[in-house]
Scaffold this active site. Structure first.
Site, mmCIF file in Angstrom:
data_model
loop_
_atom_site.group_PDB
_atom_site.id
_atom_site.type_symbol
_atom_site.label_atom_id
_atom_site.label_comp_id
_atom_site.label_asym_id
_atom_site.label_seq_id
_atom_site.Cartn_x
_atom_site.Cartn_y
_atom_site.Cartn_z
ATOM 1 N N LYS A 14 0.835 -1.211 0.000
ATOM 2 C CA LYS A 14 0.000 0.000 0.000
ATOM 3 C C LYS A 14 0.868 1.259 0.000
ATOM 4 C CE LYS A 14 -2.964 0.834 3.550
ATOM 5 N NZ LYS A 14 -2.766 2.191 4.124
ATOM 6 N N SER A 15 1.857 1.324 0.879
ATOM 7 C CA SER A 15 2.695 2.534 0.954
ATOM 8 C C SER A 15 3.413 2.786 -0.370
ATOM 9 C CB SER A 15 3.754 2.374 2.046
ATOM 10 O OG SER A 15 3.139 2.314 3.304
ATOM 11 N N ARG A 33 2.988 5.944 -3.375
ATOM 12 C CA ARG A 33 4.152 6.700 -3.866
ATOM 13 C C ARG A 33 4.372 6.462 -5.358
ATOM 14 N NH1 ARG A 33 4.119 5.770 1.455
ATOM 15 N NH2 ARG A 33 5.396 7.012 2.876
ATOM 16 N N GLN A 62 4.604 9.465 7.192
ATOM 17 C CA GLN A 62 3.666 10.321 6.449
ATOM 18 C C GLN A 62 4.071 11.781 6.577
ATOM 19 O OE1 GLN A 62 -0.251 9.242 7.823
ATOM 20 N NE2 GLN A 62 -0.198 7.282 6.774
ATOM 21 N N ASP A 70 1.834 -0.786 12.269
ATOM 22 C CA ASP A 70 0.558 -1.284 11.737
ATOM 23 C C ASP A 70 0.257 -2.730 12.152
ATOM 24 O OD1 ASP A 70 0.038 1.107 10.496
ATOM 25 O OD2 ASP A 70 0.801 0.478 8.548
ATOM 26 N N ARG A 89 -7.480 -3.041 9.657
ATOM 27 C CA ARG A 89 -6.537 -3.962 10.311
ATOM 28 C C ARG A 89 -7.142 -4.601 11.564
ATOM 29 N NH1 ARG A 89 -2.316 -3.213 6.966
ATOM 30 N NH2 ARG A 89 -1.795 -1.075 6.430
HETATM 31 C C1 S3P Z 1 2.428 4.936 6.143
HETATM 32 C C2 S3P Z 1 3.035 5.290 7.304
HETATM 33 C C3 S3P Z 1 2.548 4.885 8.635
HETATM 34 C C4 S3P Z 1 1.580 3.714 8.554
HETATM 35 C C5 S3P Z 1 0.576 3.872 7.460
HETATM 36 C C6 S3P Z 1 1.259 4.044 6.107
HETATM 37 C C7 S3P Z 1 2.982 5.448 4.870
HETATM 38 O O1 S3P Z 1 1.897 5.989 9.247
HETATM 39 O O2 S3P Z 1 0.922 3.550 9.801
HETATM 40 O O3 S3P Z 1 -0.275 2.740 7.401
HETATM 41 O O4 S3P Z 1 2.597 4.950 3.802
HETATM 42 O O5 S3P Z 1 3.812 6.363 4.927
HETATM 43 P P1 S3P Z 1 2.755 7.088 10.054
HETATM 44 O O6 S3P Z 1 3.858 7.451 9.174
HETATM 45 O O7 S3P Z 1 1.852 8.251 10.311
HETATM 46 O O8 S3P Z 1 3.177 6.384 11.309
#
Ligand code: S3P
Length: 432
Positions: free
Chosen positions: A20-21, A25, A165, A315, A390
């Site tokens: 997902k991350s 991007r 994030q 997560d 989750r």
């Molecule tokens: C993510 C960063 C995490 C994570 C989220 C996805 C990302 O959050 O919990 O599910 O894609 O950068 P935080 O960076 O706010 O901890």
């Protein structure tokens, strides 16, 4: 949705979807690069589709061809003004990263989200951006956010909240800002943005000094697109990994999983608990570590994890708590403050739902204590999820041992893993 007990273990090679991350991007960075990007294996979940439609709204040509997404990049400063508000559903990553990126664009924009996203803190990104001269109006620190066009200036910023994030939102703002922005990270956060920016030719330099990571980025250098193969998501894999560990007669293999060391705490934690997990075929793809994972039923032991684990696996605590409930000794997971501001207050829901399942557990100062037993007597089989994917998937796994559990608002699973139920049932799960 009901998740029931399974008797013959889970077995097979379930297909885990794209990370997902990295998928978010893979839309954002190519859209503001020059050239064409072909993306293979992108996650088509609701969260990612919200990012995708935001960029379409801003005039980026994004098409699907033979299962690949093709993005014609527009360059750093050529997005078009969106005609309407951009709705980001449940996706915190879209909200924080886009707030950063849009702060440096030459038009105004408004970001909105669903009930859960609208209750998540946005000051953590709007405050540092304001220090860069961004003009952002939040709704008392929450969505909707209005971002007005402004000339940004670079900053030196210590990332005190360990959040990829926030870091990524600032990097995306700095990309289009004249001058040198420096971000110092003392706690590890996932580094997918830095990895992708480097491979797209950004003027970014990363140094590790003592326990700190210093990221220097000099803005206004145009990026050049590369093709991207999105590896599969370790966070989504974790639900299958724990099901295989806690159910007898289980053997599964998960293919092509992202094993980025800033994010693989769940593997380290489960191994510490005695899990039979083998990482094989270790390789790299687009500068991300990737491997296959073999998992079989295990006798788990409890463990104590310090707050440094939270940085590497924030997560995964919902599903790790399920694993801990079937260990042969207690577990303590420390430093879980950030769990309270995820898609739900995850610490609260882990406690509430585990207690309803008969598990003895408590939290003190954001540390979680779990005291497992041999047999559980369900007190209330309704699992409250507050629309958190989750929590829903973690308690489906709980259902495999003590079910049936009735998981409320399970539609949230589509935000990250739309094929979860089918894949789980194919390997022996009983969800209906
Ligand atoms: C993510 C960063 C995490 C994570 C989220 C996805 C990302 O959050 O919990 O599910 O894609 O950068 P935080 O960076 O706010 O901890």
């Amino acid at each position: 949705m009901i998740s029931g007990i399974i008797t013959n273990g889970i077995n097979g090679v379930p297909k885990v979807p794209g990370d997902k991350s990295i998928s978010h991007r893979s839309i954002i960075i190519p859209s503001i690069s020059n050239g064409v990007c072909e993306i293979n294996n992108i996650l088509k979940s609701e969260d990612v589709l919200h990012t995708l439609s935001a960029f379409k709204t801003m005039g980026v040509k994004i098409e699907e061809y033979e299962n690949k997404i093709i993005i014609q990049g527009k360059g750093l400063n050529s997005l078009s003004a969106p005609k309407n508000e951009m709705y980001l559903g449940n996706s915190g990553t879209s909200a924080r990263l886009l707030t950063g990126l849009l702060s440096s664009q030459k038009f105004n924009s408004v970001l909105t989200g669903d009930k859960s996203l609208s209750s998540r803190p946005m000051k953590r990104i709007s405050d540092p951006l304001s220090r860069m001269n961004a003009k952002i109006k939040t709704n008392n620190g929450f969505l909707p956010i209005l971002i007005e066009s402004s000339n940004l200036k670079p900053i030196n910023f210590d990332l005190e909240i360990p959040s990829a994030q926030i870091k990524s939102g600032l990097l995306l703002a700095a990309l289009n800002t004249k001058g040198e922005t420096n971000i110092t990270e003392t706690k590890i956060t996932r580094d997918h943005t830095e990895i992708m920016l480097e491979s797209f030719g950004a003027n970014i330099d990363i140094q590790k000094i003592d326990n700190k990571k210093l990221i220097k980025i000099i803005g206004q250098k145009e990026l050049l697109s590369n093709n991207i193969d999105v590896p599969n998501d370790l966070s989504s894999s974790a639900f299958f990994i724990v099901s295989a560990l806690i159910n007898k007669n289980s053997n599964i293999t998960l293919k092509n999983i992202n094993n980025n060391p800033t994010r693989n705490g769940i593997i380290l934690a489960l191994k510490k608990m005695g899990a039979n997990i083998k990482l094989i075929n270790n390789r790299t793809s687009n500068n991300e570590n990737v491997c296959d994972i073999e998992v079989s039923s295990s006798n788990l032991h409890g463990c104590e994890l310090g707050p440094e684990f939270a940085d590497l696996m924030i997560d995964e605590y919902p599903i790790l708590s399920i694993a801990a409930s079937f260990a042969d000794s207690p577990s303590i997971f420390r430093g879980l403050k950030e769990l309270r501001v995820k898609e739900s207050d995850r610490l609260k829901l882990i406690l509430l739902n585990l207690q309803n399942c008969g598990v003895n557990c408590k939290s003190e100062n954001n540390d979680l204590f779990i005291y497992p037993k041999d047999n559980y007597h369900i007190k209330n089989n309704f699992i409250q999820t507050d629309f958190d994917h989750r929590i829903a998937m973690a308690f489906c796994v709980m259902g495999t041992k003590i079910g049936p559990l009735n998981i409320k608002d399970a539609k949230s699973i589509d935000t990250s893993f739309p094929t979860f139920i089918g894949e789980f049932n194919n390997i022996g799960g009983k969800i209906f």
